[in-house]
Design an enzyme around this catalytic site. Structure first.
Site, mmCIF file in Angstrom:
data_model
loop_
_atom_site.group_PDB
_atom_site.id
_atom_site.type_symbol
_atom_site.label_atom_id
_atom_site.label_comp_id
_atom_site.label_asym_id
_atom_site.label_seq_id
_atom_site.Cartn_x
_atom_site.Cartn_y
_atom_site.Cartn_z
ATOM 1 N N GLU A 1 17.770 -81.965 -53.674
ATOM 2 C CA GLU A 1 19.080 -81.645 -54.232
ATOM 3 C C GLU A 1 19.022 -81.710 -55.756
ATOM 4 O O GLU A 1 18.318 -82.544 -56.329
ATOM 5 C CB GLU A 1 20.128 -82.642 -53.720
ATOM 6 C CG GLU A 1 21.552 -82.206 -53.970
ATOM 7 C CD GLU A 1 22.591 -83.124 -53.322
ATOM 8 O OE1 GLU A 1 22.250 -84.274 -53.006
ATOM 9 O OE2 GLU A 1 23.733 -82.681 -53.154
ATOM 10 N N GLU B 1 24.182 -89.064 -43.595
ATOM 11 C CA GLU B 1 23.665 -87.845 -44.234
ATOM 12 C C GLU B 1 22.458 -88.251 -45.065
ATOM 13 O O GLU B 1 22.502 -89.266 -45.772
ATOM 14 C CB GLU B 1 24.760 -87.247 -45.138
ATOM 15 C CG GLU B 1 24.268 -86.159 -46.072
ATOM 16 C CD GLU B 1 25.361 -85.647 -47.029
ATOM 17 O OE1 GLU B 1 26.558 -85.687 -46.683
ATOM 18 O OE2 GLU B 1 24.984 -85.210 -48.131
#
Ligand SMILES: *[C@@H]1O[C@H](CO)[C@@H](O)[C@H](O)[C@H]1NC(C)=O
Ligand SMILES: *[C@@H]1O[C@H](CO)[C@@H](O)[C@H](O)[C@H]1NC(C)=O
Ligand SMILES: *[C@@H]1O[C@H](CO)[C@@H](O)[C@H](O)[C@H]1NC(C)=O
Ligand SMILES: CC(=O)N[C@H]1CO[C@H](CO)[C@@H](O)[C@@H]1O
Length: 332
Positions: free
Chosen positions: A147, A142
């Site tokens: 974020e 991932e």
């Protein structure tokens, strides 16, 4: 830091002016996909499963999202947002929001996101990331590109992988190494995060400037690099990033995958995800919530989400384009 990038531009300035037509495609990449406005509707799937990060969120399907204007498209824009009109019942799954993933997946590629606005505000936890299409997670890896949570102002990029992937603390990047193990089974799946130096790379300040560009290079030979480029940067020409210069400049986050993180063992083809959850394992953890000024508005993150719809007016992604490039000669 910034001056390094200026120096690059000065060094290459004459080349840029004289040879402008050679900038696109770049020295090493070909444009293969350009998603603008309506393209997102045909190239992404709307996910409705429970949020794996335990957010106070109700991901709605595509028809509901379009009907309730939680997804809006025009010729030039793709917008996805949280509901900002309704209180959430205790028994409900959470606040309505949107999570999408791309139908296509990519091996080596350069992803260029032109983004005008990202979700901001207390309880929000938006992310733009890529994920192995094969899995199961964390097999195939991932890559978190954008974020953050709550009222954060600096972006965090990180990898999450199977065991035996670690990053050197010092490496060629502008950002700060927060942790070095990418292995999801250590440090409560913290990942090997890098915080960005610019306090306008995320949230309110980012949105106040009309956003900018995020660029991620996923390379089986070089590893993973992420750059944040402001809209008024010298690395833009005609409003588009000059990719050859971007690739030569120091990334904000760099994840070498050669010595202690063998790329072929940890990464494969990735699809692209955009989401917006609330609270959950990060934004809503008691210590994180209590430490933010959001805690003055509600004692818990979930109660804030449930009772304050109008606080979510700025909780939306507004995307101008997502362009994907692959190395010359590579079909996929
Ligand atoms: C849907 O959202 C778009 C983008 O924010 C906005 O321009 C439009 O007015 C909204 N439509 C309705 C019916 O609210
Ligand atoms: C990690 O590396 C150790 C030591 O080389 C090895 O014994 C172990 O099998 C590896 N684990 C995985 C999941 O690859
Ligand atoms: C966070 O704040 C709440 C309410 O003020 C309190 O009950 C709780 O113990 C705090 N938790 C932590 C981990 O600080
Ligand atoms: C994989 C996929 O569905 N690609 C589609 C992306 O959207 C364009 C047009 O919007 C289609 O032509 C592609 O087939």
């Amino acid at each position: 830091m910034y001056s390094t990038r200026c120096a690059f531009l000065l060094a290459f300035a004459s080349l840029v002016v004289v040879n402008a037509q050679s900038l696109f495609p770049s020295l090493t990449y070909n444009l293969i996909v350009s998603h603008i406005g309506y393209d997102f509707l045909g190239n992404f799937s709307w996910e409705t499963a429970d949020d794996p990060t335990n957010g106070r969120v109700n991901y709605v399907d595509k028809a509901t999202a379009l009907n309730d204007n939680l997804t809006f498209v025009s010729d030039h824009k793709f917008i996805m947002r949280a509901d900002d009109t309704k209180k959430v019942a205790k028994s409900a799954r959470g606040r309505d929001s949107v999570r999408i993933h791309s139908l296509d997946a990519y091996d080596d590629a350069l992803f260029v996101l032109d983004i005008f606005h990202m979700p901001e505000g207390c309880a929000t936890w938006p992310a733009w990331w890529t994920l192995s299409e094969e899995g199961p997670w964390p097999y195939g890896g991932e890559i978190d590109i954008i974020e953050g949570v709550n009222l954060g102002q600096g972006n965090l990029a990180s990898l999450h992988t199977t065991p035996n992937c670690t990053m050197p603390k010092a490496r060629s990047q502008r950002g700060f190494t927060k942790s070095t193990s990418c292995d999801t089974s250590v440090n409560s799946n913290q990942g090997c995060g890098v915080s960005f130096p610019d306090q306008d790379s995320y949230g309110t300040n980012f949105n106040a400037m009309g956003g900018g560009f995020y660029i991620m290079e996923k390379s089986s030979t070089k590893g993973v690099s992420v750059w944040f480029i402001t809209r008024d940067s010298l690395l833009l020409l005609g409003g588009e990033p000059v990719l050859d210069l971007v690739l030569l400049s120091t990334p904000d986050a760099y994840f070498p995958t050669v010595n202690n993180c063998d790329y072929s063992k940890h990464f494969n083809a990735h699809s692209i995800v955009f989401d917006l959850t609330f609270c959950g394992d990060w934004a809503g953890s008691e210590s994180v919530w209590n430490a933010s000024t959001c805690a003055t508005k509600a004692s818990t993150c979930n109660s804030f989400v449930d009772n304050n719809p109008s606080e979510f007016t700025e909780a939306y992604w507004e995307i101008n384009s997502l362009k994907i490039y692959t190395p010359h000669g590579l079909l996929r």
